[in-house]
Design an enzyme around this catalytic site. Structure first.
Site: not given
Length: 506
Positions: A268-270, A272
């Site tokens: 996920s965006k977490r 990167g």
RNA sequence: GGCGCUAUGGUGCAACGGUUAGCACGCGGCCCUUUCAAGGCCGAAAUGCGGGUUCGAUUCCCGCUAGCGCUACCA
């Protein structure tokens, strides 16, 4: 010969975001499978959820696929442009008893939290009762009178019925998976899922849910192998049921394991960069990126790592797909990129470097014409030290442009010695007087000076490197000098003199 | 919570009943060397736990544990 029909596969992204690396790998597997088998690869856009879709994202997805080298034979087919076919299929299911009308208010189930149903379950659990499964909707058993009443009530509240699949209460549903083998689940575990959503107040559009649209299209497109993420494994029995209800033969399914982030949770965006687009921007080579992705959840059966397009196409097989989730390992991706940067035929790398130099606005057309050889040789000279495409316009900038900066750390490190100003002045004069400009001649000038002055050649070499390309790191010095040319080298040395004097005196 | 899937070094894969458990990334060391890479060589590092089956289990079966997925009128 037998006319074994060629496989037809599809990649069906939903335009609710950019192309995710997981989706990219699914696309690649579909594409490799189709190409390997001489089949057909179809692109389909699953955009039946008007609220979540962002049509403007479709172009980005297509662009990312093209960058990956994944080309499609048919499509893109947009589900939103053929919405009339899904209600027809739902009605057919209704007619043969495979489905029923559900008059429950959409709010009762809709939404991620589906609050109403869950509240009831929690309350029941708190009371110590066995949680009543919500999977069989009461509407399934409505008699004609009850149906009429429900219809009237729904109409009063402003909505029309949805269509739900009538899942058998007993027995099992099975399907074949090329990766996970034969699957069989208890029908009691499958809820009566919605096929056609109830039209919203004021609307008449009868929109399908994913399961219906997917199956209807796969049947119509004569899809033979459904290759998709393993997150769909649990949903597949529902689709198998739809195939049966529609009297169609199901395809072979092939669920591929998921790609996780370094913390083993879903990418996920977490974590990167998760979109293909961000890797394009960073300057990865498409073939390297694809090679890396292909080896996540698949292997040729041996220890092969570096697999170029032709080898991938030749060796890809569903049998090599693993069942375990893989972690996206950025260091390995970078390794693949440096490998490609080094091993690709220079002619294949050149277009990428050209694009990068254009992006940096330091490209010169002569490099495509009269000075093509010089351009290729210079790529060859610089590429062993590059990791990403932008390195050509930043780190190696001095090879292509006179407009470069002296790296601060490099000056600190190599322009310290107080003897340098005087030495560099002599060296510059020596190079200015040189008539033959080649590796050995440049080498001799510098070493002779070092010997005459009783200093180590390295002192001059390191200082000169910074002076001519602004970097502490560069290809072998004399090769660099030859590549850049006498005139510019001498000019650069002269230009650096004051800076060196300033640095060493400070 | 329910259902399902999975389980080899830190990571990605190989070994598909018998190997000193292999390869690659990363990591450490050495070599090469004018810088830094690349390259070469060497090294540390794994079969989640417990039961079976078998002459023999990484491999087959069961349980446990852990991770992940699904559990929407999203896909």
């Amino acid at each position: 010969m037998t006319t074994a029909s060629k496989p037809r596969v599809r990649f069906a992204p939903s335009p609710t975001g950019y192309l995710h690396v997981g989706g990219a790998r699914t696309a690649i597997f579909n594409w490799l499978f189709a190409r390997h088998e001489g089949g057909t690869f179809i692109l389909r856009i699953e955009d039946t959820d008007v609220e979540r879709n962002k049509p403007e994202l479709v172009d980005g997805i297509l662009e990312s696929l093209r960058w990956l080298g994944v080309d499609w034979d048919e499509g893109p087919v947009f589900q939103s442009q053929r919405l009339e076919v899904y209600p027809a299929a739902a009605d057919a299911l209704l007619a043969n008893g495979s489905a029923y009308l559900c008059y429950c208010a959409p709010e009762k189930y809709a939404g991620g939290d589906h609050a109403e149903v869950e509240e009831v379950e929690e309350a029941e659990e708190a009371e110590g009762k066995k949680p009543l499964k919500k999977q069989r909707c009461g509407c399934r058993h409505l008699d004609e009178a009850g149906r009429k009443a429900a219809e009237a009530q729904a109409a009063e509240q402003g909505f029309q019925p949805a269509i739900r699949f009538r899942v058998p209460e007993t027995g099992t549903t099975a399907f074949d998976d090329a990766v996970f083998g034969k699957r069989e689940v208890q029908n009691a575990e499958i809820e009566d899922f919605v096929l056609l959503r109830s039209p919203k107040a004021g609307q008449t559009a009868r929109l399908p849910t994913y399961h219906l649209a997917c199956v209807v299209d796969d049947i119509e497109m004569r899809i033979t192998h459904v290759i998709r993420g393993a997150d769909h494994l649990s949903n597949t029995p529902k689709q198998a049921l739809i195939y049966r209800g529609l009297g169609a033969a199901p395809p072979v399914f092939a669920h591929v394991p998921l790609i996780l982030g370094p913390d083993k949770t879903r990418m996920s965006k977490r974590h990167g960069a998760t979109s293909v687009g961000s890797y394009i921007e960073e300057g990865f080579l498409p073939e390297a990126f694809r090679n890396f992705l292909t080896l996540l959840g698949w292997s040729a059966g041996d220890d092969a790592q570096f697999l170029r397009t032709a080898e991938l196409l030749e060796r890809f097989s569903l049998a090599g797909v693993s069942r375990t989730n893989a972690i996206f390992d950025r260091p390995k991706l970078e390794w693949f990129n440096t490998q490609y940067l080094q091993k690709l035929p220079v002619e294949d790398l050149a277009p990428h470097v050209e694009a990068e130099l254009k992006r940096a606005k330091i490209w010169r057309e002569v490099w495509a014409g009269a000075e093509r050889d010089w351009f290729l040789r210079t790529i060859d000279l610089t590429r062993p030290r590059t990791r990403l495409l932008p390195d050509f316009s930043t780190w190696a900038r001095g090879f292509f442009s006179d407009d470069f900066f002296y790296d601060g750390a490099a000056m600190e490190k190599f322009w310290k010695d107080a003897k340098l100003p005087a030495l560099m002045e002599k060296l510059t004069a020596g190079y200015a007087a040189l008539t033959e400009w080649n590796h050995d001649a440049c080498d001799k000038v510098l070493r002779d000076l070092a010997a005459a002055e009783g200093i180590k050649a390295g002192l001059l070499i390191n200082a000169t490197r910074v002076a001519i390309v602004g970097q502490a790191v560069a290809p072998p010095l004399f090769d660099t000098m030859v590549a850049i040319g006498k005139e510019r080298i001498v000019a650069r040395l002269r230009r650096a003199l004051p800076a060196i004097a300033a640095k060493t005196s400070s």
